[in-house]
Design an enzyme around this catalytic site. Structure first.
Site, PDB file in Angstrom:
ATOM      1  N   ASP A  44       0.850  -1.102  -0.092  1.00 36.86           N
ATOM      2  CA  ASP A  44       0.009   0.185  -0.048  1.00 36.86           C
ATOM      3  C   ASP A  44       0.945   0.976  -0.186  1.00 36.86           C
ATOM      4  O   ASP A  44       1.969   1.410   0.661  1.00 36.86           O
ATOM      5  CB  ASP A  44      -0.847  -0.044   1.155  1.00 36.86           C
ATOM      6  CG  ASP A  44      -1.864   1.203   1.254  1.00 36.86           C
ATOM      7  OD1 ASP A  44      -2.623   1.447   0.383  1.00 36.86           O
ATOM      8  OD2 ASP A  44      -1.498   1.880   2.470  1.00 36.86           O
ATOM      9  N   GLU A  91       1.193  -0.358  -5.411  1.00 34.04           N
ATOM     10  CA  GLU A  91       0.293   0.772  -5.457  1.00 34.04           C
ATOM     11  C   GLU A  91       1.052   1.873  -5.212  1.00 34.04           C
ATOM     12  O   GLU A  91       1.273   2.489  -4.341  1.00 34.04           O
ATOM     13  CB  GLU A  91      -0.757   0.592  -4.392  1.00 34.04           C
ATOM     14  CG  GLU A  91      -2.097   1.834  -4.375  1.00 34.04           C
ATOM     15  CD  GLU A  91      -2.411   2.449  -3.436  1.00 34.04           C
ATOM     16  OE1 GLU A  91      -3.551   3.214  -3.459  1.00 34.04           O
ATOM     17  OE2 GLU A  91      -1.854   2.442  -2.225  1.00 34.04           O
TER      18      GLU A  91
END
Length: 728
Positions: free
Chosen positions: A405, A458
């Site tokens: 993330d 990401e």
């Protein structure tokens, strides 16, 4: 009062301010002989017992009414095994003395932990049930180099920090203690006097299980057995494999209708897993399941990085869920958050009274967007904690991939910061060199240790080489989310079709950089929250046009180069934004057949067709796998391309992004013959208008678009069609 122990030492020990309990407690050689000392608050009588015979060797004298006992063993010169018979409140208990055991951590482990090169620090640190010198119990180890005193407190000692102060291994900053009788299933924490003299209670950073919020204690439990990744699961992660990911928040996929309570891991194994398999997805991606205190963080602010959240059951229940997914042929991706952690006092923040896990300067260590703290990746023990965690989930739970993330927030020091709010690196640049090295090192170690597992990033900027090997200057991820493609295509789709001709490049631009990374095309949870609307609700027009636009878009997405990711609810066109506190709107699929059923059937057919035809996935990252046939017809918002497999088999994909049917639309093709329609998003099966080409169309020897042969098609309104060439 005995002259063998100084009164100040006893006072400091009882007050919890003595850092070296093993120098006082346990068995020691003195001029008077072997002396046994014990700190046993509330005890009235204590004897030293010979375990083999049960004979009382000596009664210890109470030197302090607060529980300090001492006594000399007559006629004994060499250390020996002993037990203590202790009377508490009139009841005698036979216990093993924790302070008769030697150091726990081996010198090599201590050195590797200090160097930050221990591949599996979780095998040493944390709480581990063990047997030492024939005695069963639990060994505890915690890194807190600046604490003045650390004790283990828990259900086994009435949460009393006086009873089990730990030994400090100064060379590594690790405190350790073996507690006889402490066993799996018991709760514990670390009580410490921190570097500033404050009393703190901390959860174990390496706890394998923890209490559910709002409680914060850690739970003793065994280290899970290793899970071997099968060859089938390895193949399912490869670049040429069909990868269609169903992204799920376990707490809101479905809930109990009577009380809105979560499904358990085992209930999810029985309901979510077969549903994802039936829908044709290849992978399940789980929003973070690490223990976290705040439901509204969706798991992205974890406090227990090694502990699956207890919201849905136990650690073993979670393993059951993973096993069920694997048995159904689904690989499992775990969202992993090494970028930041919350400020909760019971967790990592100022762990030993210093900025141990985080940077001390808020310009480096504080993330103002999320009110969280940023790991100090340059500190070896911190980096080791995180790298070990990545390996832990893959090796011990059988996780097949980690999706990392917020990578951009890690690799840029000025991420979301104004001038003056960040500190340049040693070369004056904005890159976080330590974070970059951490990511490269993590990916390298995973590649070496668990070949077949992969990582996905990401990463929201154009940082070069995110999914390129480290020796090419890359970060070493296997895949990168293509957030640029997602933003461009959604911006295009939300336009009224009459204006799309002026933004034609938003659909074509992605191919200009497609081969710079190994991309995943994500329609993730981030796109259906915070006022962005649902994917369906972003589509223009009346209800019929909204659904038609969405179906055409999905047909385009599944055909475009790159692996696929769809957040839950989008597969049946949920109309409202995602709400983490409630179930998906499954009632939309109740009653008679409707548009939502149509979208659900389409996504299912897209998955199965995509998986069946190698041309749609085998060469996602090879220019041979894609070719434009019509790229410049912006006036009619038509785009046509070919997907190709290694053997040259082709599938033609044609999209019409206007509500006007295009009859007799001619375009050049590479391979003449009969082309069969294998997917049409306008089919009545999906509640479309059912315009099409009667199932198949033959090519003509009519030149078009610089090619000798061509097809003349009907392009349905707001639709995407796929055609495959029939074998001669």
């Amino acid at each position: 009062m005995s002259d063998r122990i100084d009164r100040d030492v006893i006072n400091a020990l009882i007050a919890g301010h003595f850092a070296d309990p093993f120098s006082v407690l346990g068995m020691h050689k003195t001029t008077a002989g072997l002396e046994v000392r014990a700190l046993l608050p509330d005890a009235t009588d204590v004897w030293v017992i010979e375990p083999k015979t049960g004979r009382k060797l000596a009664k210890l004298e109470c030197l302090d009414s607060r529980g300090f006992f001492s006594g000399v063993i007559p006629r004994r010169k060499n250390f020996f095994r002993y037990q203590l018979a202790v009377v508490w409140h009139g009841q005698q208990n036979l216990i093993d003395d924790p302070y008769r055991f030697g150091p726990l951590i081996q010198e090599m482990d201590a050195w590797l932990l200090s160097e930050g090169t221990h591949l599996r620090p979780y095998e040493t640190l944390g709480a581990h049930a063990d047997t030492m010198d024939g005695v069963t119990g639990t060994r505890f180890s915690v890194w807190a180099p600046n604490a003045r005193r650390v004790s283990v407190v828990g259900q086994f000692n009435y949460w009393d920090g006086r009873r089990h102060p730990m030994r400090l291994r100064k060379e590594s900053g690790i405190w350790e203690l073996f507690i006889p009788g402490a066993h799996n299933g018991q709760l514990y924490k670390y009580e410490m006097i921190d570097a500033n003299g404050n009393l703190r209670l901390k959860s174990d950073p390496y706890a394998f299980e923890a209490q559910m919020r709002p409680e914060t204690a850690s739970l003793i439990c065994g280290l899970p057995e290793k899970v071997v990744q099968t060859e089938e699961r390895k193949k399912a992660n490869q670049f040429d494999a069909p990868i269609s990911i169903y992204e799920v928040h376990l707490g809101s996929w479905r809930r109990h209708t009577d009380n809105n309570f979560w499904l358990s891991y085992r209930e999810l194994a029985d309901q979510l897993v077969p549903y994802a398999k039936w829908m044709g997805f290849t992978h399940l991606e789980l929003l973070p399941i690490n223990e976290h205190p705040f439901d509204g963080s969706w798991g992205y602010q974890p406090t227990g990085l090694y502990a699956p959240t207890r919201r849905f059951g136990t650690r073993d229940d979670f393993r059951y869920f993973i096993d069920a997914a694997h048995a159904a042929g689904l690989n499992v991706i775990l969202d992993w958050v090494p970028g930041h952690f919350p400020t909760d006092d019971f967790a990592l923040a100022e762990f030993d009274g210093t900025n141990l896990y985080e940077h001390s300067d808020p310009r480096e260590g504080y993330h103002q967007d999320w009110n969280t703290l940023i790991y100090n990746y340059g500190r070896r023990e911190v980096s080791n904690f995180l790298v070990g965690n990545a390996l832990y989930w893959i090796e011990r739970f059988g996780i097949d991939a980690l999706r990392v993330d917020a990578v951009a927030s890690m690799i840029y020091r000025d991420y979301s910061r104004k001038e003056g709010e960040w500190i340049p690196n040693e070369f004056g640049g904005r890159e976080n060199l330590e974070a970059i090295e951490f990511l490269r090192n993590t990916n390298r170690i995973l590649g070496e240790q668990v070949s077949g597992a992969v990582t996905m990033a990401e990463e929201s900027t154009d940082f070069p080489g995110v999914s390129r090997p480290q020796d090419m200057g890359g970060l070493g991820f296997w895949y990168k989310w293509n957030l640029g493609w997602m933003h461009d295509t959604l911006d295009y789709m939300k336009l009224d079709p009459i204006y799309r001709q002026y933004h034609h490049d938003k659909l074509t631009f992605g191919m200009l950089y497609n081969y710079t990374e190994n991309f995943v095309l994500p329609l993730s949870h981030d796109e259906v929250v915070h006022g962005k609307k649902s994917i369906l609700d972003r589509m223009p027009g009346d209800a019929w046009q909204k659904f038609a636009n969405l179906r055409a878009y999905y047909g385009w997405m599944w055909a475009f180069p790159g692996k696929k990711l769809l957040f839950m609810g989008n597969e049946f066109a949920q109309g409202r934004e995602w709400n983490h506190d409630a179930s998906l709107d499954w009632h939309l699929l109740e009653g008679g057949d409707n548009w939502h059923h149509g979208v659900q059937r389409l996504v299912r057919d897209l998955n199965h067709t995509y998986r069946h035809h190698k041309a749609m996935h085998e060469l996602d990252f090879d220019p041979y796998g894609f070719e434009w046939l019509v790229v410049d017809d912006k006036e009619r918002s038509v785009l046509i391309f070919v997907r190709r497999d290694k053997e040259g088999n082709e599938i033609i994909v044609a999209s019409n992004f206007t509500p006007v049917p295009r009859h007799d639309y001619r375009f050049g093709i590479n391979q003449p013959g009969k082309w069969r329609e294998i997917l049409n998003t306008d089919s009545m099966h999906y509640h479309g208008s059912n315009a099409g080409n009667g199932g198949a169309v033959h090519s003509d020897e009519i030149a078009s678009h610089g090619r000798q042969h061509s097809l003349s098609l009907t392009l349905p309104p707001l639709a995407t069609i796929w055609l495959v060439r029939e074998a001669e």
